[in-house]
Write an enzyme that holds these catalytic residues in place. Structure first.
Site, PDB file in Angstrom:
ATOM      1  N   PHE A 134       0.856  -1.188   0.000  1.00 24.47           N
ATOM      2  CA  PHE A 134       0.000   0.000   0.000  1.00 24.47           C
ATOM      3  C   PHE A 134       0.890   1.235   0.000  1.00 24.47           C
ATOM      4  O   PHE A 134       1.719   1.403   0.890  1.00 24.47           O
ATOM      5  CB  PHE A 134      -0.940   0.039   1.212  1.00 24.47           C
ATOM      6  CG  PHE A 134      -1.863   1.223   1.159  1.00 24.47           C
ATOM      7  CD1 PHE A 134      -3.020   1.182   0.399  1.00 24.47           C
ATOM      8  CD2 PHE A 134      -1.544   2.404   1.816  1.00 24.47           C
ATOM      9  CE1 PHE A 134      -3.852   2.296   0.305  1.00 24.47           C
ATOM     10  CE2 PHE A 134      -2.370   3.517   1.732  1.00 24.47           C
ATOM     11  CZ  PHE A 134      -3.532   3.460   0.974  1.00 24.47           C
ATOM     12  N   ASP A 219       9.178   2.486   1.769  1.00 28.71           N
ATOM     13  CA  ASP A 219       8.032   3.247   2.257  1.00 28.71           C
ATOM     14  C   ASP A 219       7.887   2.913   3.741  1.00 28.71           C
ATOM     15  O   ASP A 219       7.396   1.842   4.102  1.00 28.71           O
ATOM     16  CB  ASP A 219       6.787   2.837   1.451  1.00 28.71           C
ATOM     17  CG  ASP A 219       5.505   3.497   1.960  1.00 28.71           C
ATOM     18  OD1 ASP A 219       5.526   4.036   3.084  1.00 28.71           O
ATOM     19  OD2 ASP A 219       4.500   3.445   1.240  1.00 28.71           O
ATOM     20  N   LYS A 248       2.712   9.450   8.498  1.00 29.54           N
ATOM     21  CA  LYS A 248       1.851   9.069   9.629  1.00 29.54           C
ATOM     22  C   LYS A 248       2.255   9.649  11.002  1.00 29.54           C
ATOM     23  O   LYS A 248       1.767  10.688  11.379  1.00 29.54           O
ATOM     24  CB  LYS A 248       1.698   7.552   9.668  1.00 29.54           C
ATOM     25  CG  LYS A 248       0.780   7.061   8.527  1.00 29.54           C
ATOM     26  CD  LYS A 248       0.204   5.690   8.785  1.00 29.54           C
ATOM     27  CE  LYS A 248      -1.010   5.421   7.919  1.00 29.54           C
ATOM     28  NZ  LYS A 248      -0.711   4.980   6.553  1.00 29.54           N
TER      29      LYS A 248
HETATM   30  C1  LIG Z   1      -0.861   5.344   5.120  1.00 27.19           C
HETATM   31  C2  LIG Z   1       0.161   4.908   4.161  1.00 27.19           C
HETATM   32  C3  LIG Z   1       0.393   5.618   2.974  1.00 27.19           C
HETATM   33  C4  LIG Z   1      -0.453   6.797   2.543  1.00 27.19           C
HETATM   34  O1  LIG Z   1      -0.349   7.862   3.426  1.00 27.19           O
HETATM   35  P1  LIG Z   1      -1.442   9.057   3.343  1.00 27.19           P
HETATM   36  O2  LIG Z   1      -0.930  10.041   4.356  1.00 27.19           O
HETATM   37  O3  LIG Z   1      -2.758   8.467   3.688  1.00 27.19           O
HETATM   38  O4  LIG Z   1      -1.396   9.580   1.962  1.00 27.19           O
HETATM   39  C5  LIG Z   1       1.415   5.180   2.143  1.00 27.19           C
HETATM   40  N1  LIG Z   1       2.169   4.119   2.466  1.00 27.19           N
HETATM   41  C6  LIG Z   1       1.981   3.427   3.606  1.00 27.19           C
HETATM   42  C7  LIG Z   1       2.867   2.262   3.919  1.00 27.19           C
HETATM   43  C8  LIG Z   1       0.964   3.783   4.482  1.00 27.19           C
HETATM   44  O5  LIG Z   1       0.751   3.067   5.600  1.00 27.19           O
END
Ligand SMILES: *Cc1c(COP(=O)(O)O)cnc(C)c1O
Length: 398
Positions: A134, A219, A248
């Site tokens: 994700f 990420d 986050k």
């Molecule tokens: C939450 C998340 C995102 C997206 O972040 P947003 O602030 O909602 O755009 C991308 N990568 C990972 C691994 C995430 O947990």
């Protein structure tokens, strides 16, 4: 006006893209939330792994209030002290030399995609990502998200993304061609079901990047900022990425994202190539400085490791007690998943709803695990309380 009345008003005016719990929250403190009826909840999601120091941490609140009194926004036409201090803290405590700031996870992943492309030069634009990943909801980051259900209805997806099944690094290698510029992954998949990719696999990706001249992008939007027991999860893998993204928990609830990279790679983004009006906003940056100072204080991260081990042990006991519904535990630090059996998966949504009815907030991730991402300051008593309620719910359903 009651909680239910507020919920009804909300349902009248919002685009229907969220399925929210039927609660209008008014206050938070530590691991607890209160709704409009004054009902108390134990929060084991922390705003989706965001409020890692707990809700309304006094030091963060003070930093926000003080900064809001002096300067809220000037754009990136200027320097500001909180942004500089934050970038210094991030570079001093990671592999990185340079930082770019935006306002969210998706935005810094977009920046990572653009940076990987411009740094790699013409004709090299393809990024390989993994099934179950994700990476965000904007068009490029959702295209990088290798889960077809997130693409549906939004086609055509932007070009330049290839998907490898997670498991055998050979499957990634097969996708590498002249046009490949990077491999993108979460060291531990969060939304996909709290799945650690494993150090050996990550090392194999690093080796592929080195052999083929690709960039390795981690990420760490969900795994970063102490969540797994070190400031960033890569520290425990023995693998160092070329580009890393954080968001986050970075500012404990204020919108902020950071891309981190080396001097050499950063040099590819020259004036005019990329930007953000709000990115690195002084109020959000001041909050993040307070967050980092708290997390880097002696003992904090060790505490996360110890609390995580305690929680994971309790979840393992539950899995052993309810083998029909749960089969084990995975994750790291305080990002943990109770793995459900097929029977458990059928009840996944119901378990979350019943816990909510008992004032406990968790969620069902990747249609495979119950996900727990409490504030990192969660106490053993609070963990015991969650475990007791979860045991009763599993007993009701099992
Ligand atoms: C939450 C998340 C995102 C997206 O972040 P947003 O602030 O909602 O755009 C991308 N990568 C990972 C691994 C995430 O947990």
């Amino acid at each position: 006006m009651s909680n239910a009345a507020w919920v009804a008003r909300g349902e009248e005016v919002f685009v229907g893209n969220y399925s929210r719990f039927p609660a209008t929250m008014v206050r938070g403190q530590g691991c607890r939330l209160w709704d409009e009826d004054g009902r108390e909840y134990l929060d084991f999601l922390a705003g989706i792994a965001v409020c890692s120091l707990g809700h309304c941490h006094p030091r963060v609140t003070e930093a926000v209030v003080a900064q809001a009194r002096s300067l809220v926004h000037v754009s990136n036409l200027f320097h500001t002290r909180p942004q500089i201090e934050l970038a210094e803290l991030l570079t001093a405590n990671t592999f990185a030399d340079r930082v770019f700031m935006a306002n969210s996870g998706a935005e810094v992943n977009e920046a990572a995609i653009k940076l990987a492309r411009i740094h790699s030069g013409e004709g090299r634009y393809e990024i390989i990502s993994l099934t179950g990943s994700f990476h965000g909801r904007t068009l490029a980051t959702v295209a990088a998200t290798a889960q077809p259900k997130f693409h549906q209805g939004f086609e055509p997806m932007p070009q330049g993304f290839r998907y490898a099944p997670y498991g055998d690094p050979g499957e990634v290698e097969q996708l590498i061609g002249d046009q490949t510029c990077a491999i993108l992954c979460e060291p531990l998949q969060g939304e996909g079901g709290v799945l650690p990719l494993g150090n050996e696999y990550l090392q194999a990706l690093r080796d592929l990047c080195d052999q083929h001249g690709l960039l390795l992008i981690f990420d760490e939007i969900q795994t970063g900022m102490g969540r797994t027991g070190t400031l960033f999860a890569y520290e425990q893998t023995g693998v160092v990425p070329d580009i890393m993204t954080s968001a986050k928990a970075l500012a404990n609830g204020l919108p902020l994202g950071a891309l981190l990279t080396t001097d050499e790679i950063a040099a590819s983004l020259v004036p005019g190539t990329h930007g953000s009006t709000f990115g690195g906003n002084p109020v959000a940056a001041a909050a993040a400085v307070a967050v980092l100072e708290e997390m880097l204080a002696p003992g904090f991260l060790e505490g996360v490791q110890q609390t995580g081990a305690y929680f994971s042990g309790k979840l393992n006991e539950l899995a052993a007690r309810f083998p029909v519904l749960a089969s084990g535990v995975r994750g790291q630090g305080l990002l943990l998943g109770l793995i459900l059996t097929e029977e458990g998966i059928a009840h996944g949504g119901e378990i979350v709803q019943r816990l909510f009815g008992r004032g406990m907030v968790i969620n069902f991730a990747g249609n495979t695990v119950l996900r727990f991402a409490p504030p990192l300051v969660v106490s053993r008593a609070e963990i015991d309380q969650l475990i007791a309620e979860l045991a009763e719910v599993l007993a009701e359903l099992g």
